[in-house]
Design an enzyme around this catalytic site. Structure first.
Site, PDB file in Angstrom:
ATOM      1  N   GLY A  23       0.718  -1.194   0.025  1.00 17.45           N
ATOM      2  CA  GLY A  23      -0.059   0.041   0.099  1.00 17.45           C
ATOM      3  C   GLY A  23       0.896   1.257  -0.001  1.00 17.45           C
ATOM      4  O   GLY A  23       0.466   2.294  -0.586  1.00 17.45           O
ATOM      5  N   GLU A  24       1.906   1.216   0.412  1.00 13.30           N
ATOM      6  CA  GLU A  24       2.729   2.320   0.658  1.00 13.30           C
ATOM      7  C   GLU A  24       3.106   3.044  -0.860  1.00 13.30           C
ATOM      8  O   GLU A  24       3.278   4.242  -0.905  1.00 13.30           O
ATOM      9  CB  GLU A  24       4.130   2.109   1.373  1.00 13.30           C
ATOM     10  CG  GLU A  24       4.971   3.080   1.632  1.00 13.30           C
ATOM     11  CD  GLU A  24       6.255   2.917   2.543  1.00 13.30           C
ATOM     12  OE1 GLU A  24       7.053   3.769   2.608  1.00 13.30           O
ATOM     13  OE2 GLU A  24       6.358   1.693   3.054  1.00 13.30           O
ATOM     14  N   ASP A  25       3.258   2.111  -1.788  1.00 12.58           N
ATOM     15  CA  ASP A  25       3.761   2.580  -3.178  1.00 12.58           C
ATOM     16  C   ASP A  25       2.665   2.397  -4.292  1.00 12.58           C
ATOM     17  O   ASP A  25       2.989   2.952  -5.298  1.00 12.58           O
ATOM     18  CB  ASP A  25       5.113   2.607  -3.330  1.00 12.58           C
ATOM     19  CG  ASP A  25       5.317   0.972  -3.497  1.00 12.58           C
ATOM     20  OD1 ASP A  25       4.462   0.172  -2.852  1.00 12.58           O
ATOM     21  OD2 ASP A  25       6.480   0.380  -3.898  1.00 12.58           O
ATOM     22  N   THR A  26       1.759   1.739  -3.931  1.00  8.71           N
ATOM     23  CA  THR A  26       0.898   1.582  -5.043  1.00  8.71           C
ATOM     24  C   THR A  26      -0.653   1.728  -4.689  1.00  8.71           C
ATOM     25  O   THR A  26      -1.372   1.504  -5.699  1.00  8.71           O
ATOM     26  CB  THR A  26       0.933   0.011  -5.687  1.00  8.71           C
ATOM     27  OG1 THR A  26       0.598  -0.847  -4.530  1.00  8.71           O
ATOM     28  CG2 THR A  26       2.502  -0.116  -6.140  1.00  8.71           C
ATOM     29  N   ARG A  27      -1.142   2.049  -3.431  1.00  5.34           N
ATOM     30  CA  ARG A  27      -2.579   1.922  -3.432  1.00  5.34           C
ATOM     31  C   ARG A  27      -3.084   2.940  -3.767  1.00  5.34           C
ATOM     32  O   ARG A  27      -4.341   2.783  -4.369  1.00  5.34           O
ATOM     33  CB  ARG A  27      -2.646   2.126  -1.531  1.00  5.34           C
ATOM     34  CG  ARG A  27      -4.203   2.329  -1.273  1.00  5.34           C
ATOM     35  CD  ARG A  27      -4.243   2.597   0.150  1.00  5.34           C
ATOM     36  NE  ARG A  27      -3.510   1.591   1.164  1.00  5.34           N
ATOM     37  CZ  ARG A  27      -4.035   0.785   1.513  1.00  5.34           C
ATOM     38  NH1 ARG A  27      -5.336   0.013   0.972  1.00  5.34           N
ATOM     39  NH2 ARG A  27      -3.421  -0.270   2.349  1.00  5.34           N
ATOM     40  N   GLY A  55       4.932  -3.802   9.512  1.00  9.12           N
ATOM     41  CA  GLY A  55       4.720  -5.201   9.267  1.00  9.12           C
ATOM     42  C   GLY A  55       4.527  -5.959  10.438  1.00  9.12           C
ATOM     43  O   GLY A  55       5.363  -6.321  11.132  1.00  9.12           O
ATOM     44  N   GLU A  89       1.596 -12.877   3.091  1.00  9.44           N
ATOM     45  CA  GLU A  89       0.421 -13.051   2.126  1.00  9.44           C
ATOM     46  C   GLU A  89       0.965 -14.055   0.839  1.00  9.44           C
ATOM     47  O   GLU A  89       0.275 -14.940   0.401  1.00  9.44           O
ATOM     48  CB  GLU A  89      -0.047 -11.793   1.642  1.00  9.44           C
ATOM     49  CG  GLU A  89      -1.090 -11.096   2.046  1.00  9.44           C
ATOM     50  CD  GLU A  89      -1.706  -9.895   1.414  1.00  9.44           C
ATOM     51  OE1 GLU A  89      -2.305  -9.053   2.005  1.00  9.44           O
ATOM     52  OE2 GLU A  89      -0.964  -9.418   0.349  1.00  9.44           O
TER      53      GLU A  89
END
Length: 806
Positions: A23-27, A55, A89
């Site tokens: 999420g930090e670089d693509t959300r 994390g 995941e």
């Protein structure tokens, strides 16, 4: 994937796709756009928006979501390996990929696949920051995931993010289709029908296509359309299945408008809410749908206006789009210029038993105890899927005695659900077409096409267009004879449609046949006639002659237009079938069509005025003359008295006669034909009327098209046939005569198509002029002793058959 695993996965899946990402670089960029596209294509996607910023260990709920997802999209970015959450995941995802037939697709957003595969570069640096014992496991799954087929953003579609997302959607949709396409195990016989339809759809062609699916009610048009929609929708940018067009469009004044809004909502991202009228909706559809490659299904369309408002023209759509239309009315498809039209076939016997048994027993074959009854049900259903399904579901769980009762009831009372479905086609007909349909269902099923047309036209109907309309509405079919020498077509209809038609006649007064417009059940006919219950309601009767039948009741049927008396050949000489002084006088004067083979009397009764009679069929009858005294019958157009005892006939009384068939009337001595009579006669057969004194009147019949004078021992051709250039003669049978030569003027009969001199043994030569008959297809010289053919015989370019048997 085998069917068992597919079935298991289907039941356990909750999500179509699970998105794994950092999420930090693509959300807020790529993943947000990808998720939106997945949602717009109705792909149910799990996207975790609540994951911890730091994390931590992955929770049980998220693990369960991974297990309940069909597919995985793993978005590898620079920060992905920094998150132990993402890496855990990935461990679970690869575990499912390797053991549960679930499929993972990597997307390399801003990293090179080799960096993920070998864990070097920024991926290696991020992974090195982790100090726990799970690093080895993470390295393994990163390598495995990087080796999967996916998308490298930098080397796909020149790096255009929107185009890459489109490719991802197409691939995911196709994969979901391959999993879901066989979800309904109760569909039987669908695969072959789908393959045939897919040939016309040709989804890889870039043209716009409209495809019609046509068939009778309950035959599976909607089921087929839904199956092909589910299978192929992944190939399109947008899709829409519009159900029940007929029902919805007629339910209210805004019915069509609501359907337009549905299409706009599904295909154009909800732009239909602002549409206020059908006119506005049509204009918006016409302009807006050009921007997307769409798959549109319009189900159960029954009116041209519906098509004009929902899919008016091919140019409404973007290249590659497909429109599928299901209907019972073929003419509507033709009028809308639909090029590909598919008839849905009835089920084969094996398919029918499998479909019935799936609904009755939950498997493909019947339980042994019910095998006989199952076959009886399938026979009754006659290949109609709806009936097999309804009866299968109804009989499911019932004992054998209940099965037997249900089958006995079907013999008396038709299946309501099937009849209601089929009756929709009948109710949409115009009134005269309804009458034609009821005549076919009750009286004319099985008749040769030409004879059926003759009956209907005699009764005042426009039969050719009427039968064509019924055929296009899937209410009747035409079948070829199984006999090799018989090329005629015969009227046919499905048993349940016949049942529906007969039920329509009987339903208002099921126990009072005297109030039925058509009578075809022998017991009911005898009851009506025996008890003198005939009424003006009755229009058509087909009865079987029996020794005890009383025909006096026919006199009360003042509006009877069609009477067909069936008389078996083996009973033709039985005088006990009818008393001479009790017949005929009861023919109502309303009769327009009268057919009675083996008619047992020497003439028609004096009381029968026949002033409405259009067609008379009395082959093999004892009739010697039609009437005693003169009756001018202006409406009579056709007389057929083949093989009767006819001795004389005054044709001055039938000025509008078109057809006269006196074939094999061996006792015929005289035809009274004044000059100028029979101007409309187009068909004349005097074949083997050997005692006939004169046929010279034939040369004055200017409208004649079909003539048979075979077997009359005629010696001079030109005394009978006037060979002038304006002749309309197309078929001429001059066989078994005593002519020795032909006049050169025969070449003037330029419309001749079929010419026979078969059995003319004295005929030695043909004139050269016969080679001018450029339309001649059949020339029969069998049994002739032709010594030399004309040099120009090869000029007969249309000739297909030349009979030369000795």
């Amino acid at each position: 994937m085998d069917s068992s695993s597919t079935s298991f996965i289907k039941e356990s899946y909750r999500y179509d796709v699970f998105l794994s990402f950092s999420g930090e670089d693509t959300r807020k960029n790529f993943v947000d756009h990808l998720y939106d596209a997945l949602q717009r294509h109705s792909i149910h996607t799990f996207k975790d928006d609540e994951r911890l910023k730091q994390g931590k260990r992955i929770n049980d709920q998220l693990l369960k979501s991974i297990e309940e997802s069909k597919l995985f999209i793993i978005v590898f970015s620079k920060k992905y390996a920094s998150s132990s959450w993402c890496l855990n995941e990935l461990v679970k995802i690869m575990e499912c990929q390797n053991s549960n037939n679930q499929i993972a697709y990597p997307v390399f957003y801003d990293v090179d696949p080799s960096e993920v595969r070998k864990q070097h570069g920024q991926v290696g640096e991020a992974l090195a920051k982790h100090t726990n014992k799970e690093t080895g496991k993470w390295r393994k799954v990163l390598t495995e995931a990087a080796n999967l087929s996916g998308w490298d953003m930098r080397n796909t579609a020149n790096g255009h993010e929107a185009k890459v997302i489109k490719l991802i959607i197409e691939r995911i949709s196709l994969e979901l289709r391959s999993i879901n396409v066989n979800l309904d195990d109760n569909l039987v016989g669908m695969e072959s029908r789908l393959q045939e339809l897919e040939k016309s759809l040709d989804i890889f062609s870039n043209e716009v296509r409209m495809i019609g699916i046509k068939g009778m009610g309950g035959i599976g048009k909607t089921t087929l359309a839904r199956a092909v929609f589910d299978r192929l929708s992944a190939h399109f940018e947008a899709k829409c299945f519009v159900e029940n067009v007929r029902e919805v469009s007629k339910a209210s004044l805004s019915g069509l408008l609501s359907l337009q809004r549905q299409i706009l909502l599904d295909l154009i991202n909800g732009q239909g809410n602002s549409v206020r009228s059908v006119h506005d909706g049509t204009n918006m559809l016409k302009t807006k749908m050009r921007g997307r490659k769409v798959l549109l299904v319009l189900d159960d369309v029954d009116h041209q206006e519906q098509l004009e408002s929902l899919a008016g023209d091919l140019n409404w759509f973007k290249f590659g789009s497909r429109v599928i239309i299901t209907t019972r009315d073929e003419q509507m498809l033709i009028a809308h210029r639909v090029k590909w039209i598919h008839d849905v076939n009835l089920l084969s016997d094996n398919e029918a038993i499998a479909l019935f048994c799936k609904h009755a027993f939950g498997k493909d074959l019947p339980v042994q105890e019910y095998e006989k009854e199952s076959l009886q049900v399938v026979k009754y259903a006659a290949g109609l899927p709806l009936t097999n399904k309804v009866l299968g579901s109804f009989l499911c769980g019932k004992d054998k005695h209940e099965w037997i009762d249900a089958l006995a009831r079907l013999k008396r009372i038709p299946l309501k659900e099937t009849l209601e479905k089929l009756k929709l086609s009948y109710e949409s007909l115009e009134d005269d077409y309804k009458e034609i349909f009821l005549d076919v269902a009750c009286i004319l099923k099985g008749y040769e096409e030409k004879e059926a047309i003759s009956v209907l036209e005699s009764c005042g109907f426009q039969a050719r267009i009427g039968l064509r309309v019924l055929e296009q509405r899937s209410l009747i079919t035409f079948q070829r004879s199984l006999l090799a020498f018989d090329d005629d077509r015969y009227l046919s209809m499905h048993d349940h449609i016949e049942e529906m038609g007969k039920n329509t006649v009987r339903c208002l007064h099921p126990d009072e046949p005297k109030k039925h417009s058509r009578l075809w059940i022998q017991e009911e006919i005898e009851d009506v006639l025996d008890n003198d219950l005939g009424s003006e309601v009755t229009r058509c009767i087909r009865l079987k002659l029996t020794p005890d039948i009383v025909l006096e009741g026919l006199g009360n049927m003042k509006k009877l237009r069609c009477l067909i008396v069936v008389h078996r050949h083996e009973d033709k000489d039985r005088d006990d079938l009818l008393k001479i002084d009790e017949v005929g006088q009861y023919f109502p004067n309303s009769l327009q069509y009268l057919k009675w083979h083996y008619y047992p009397h020497w003439c028609l009764p004096k009381t029968f005025q026949a002033n409405n009679l259009v067609e008379l069929h009395m082959c093999d009858s004892r009739i010697k003359q039609l009437w005693v005294g003169g009756k001018v019958l202006k409406k009579l157009k056709s007389i057929t008295l083949r093989s009767s005892k006819l001795r004389t006939l005054d044709l001055e009384l039938t000025p509008n006669l078109v057809t006269l068939d006196l074939t094999c009337c061996f006792d015929l001595v005289e035809l009274h034909v004044p000059v100028g009579c029979l101007k409309r006669l187009t068909y004349l057969s005097l074949y083997r009327c050997e005692r006939l004194k004169s046929v010279s009147f034939i040369k004055d019949l200017e409208s004649l098209e079909n003539l048979s004078v075979g077997g009359l021992h005629l010696k001079v051709f030109q005394d009978i046939i006037l060979c002038h250039p304006n002749s309309n003669l197309q078929v001429l049978d001059f066989g078994d005569n005593d002519i020795e030569n032909l006049p050169s003027s025969i070449g003037n009969l330029h419309k001749l198509v079929d010419l026979s001199f078969s059995g003319c043994r004295k005929l030695k030569s043909l004139p050269e002029s016969i080679c001018r008959l450029q339309h001649l297809r059949v020339l029969d010289l069998s049994g002739c002793d032709i010594e030399e053919f004309p040099e120009g015989i090869g000029q007969l370019e249309s000739l297909e058959i030349l009979g030369l048997i000795a």
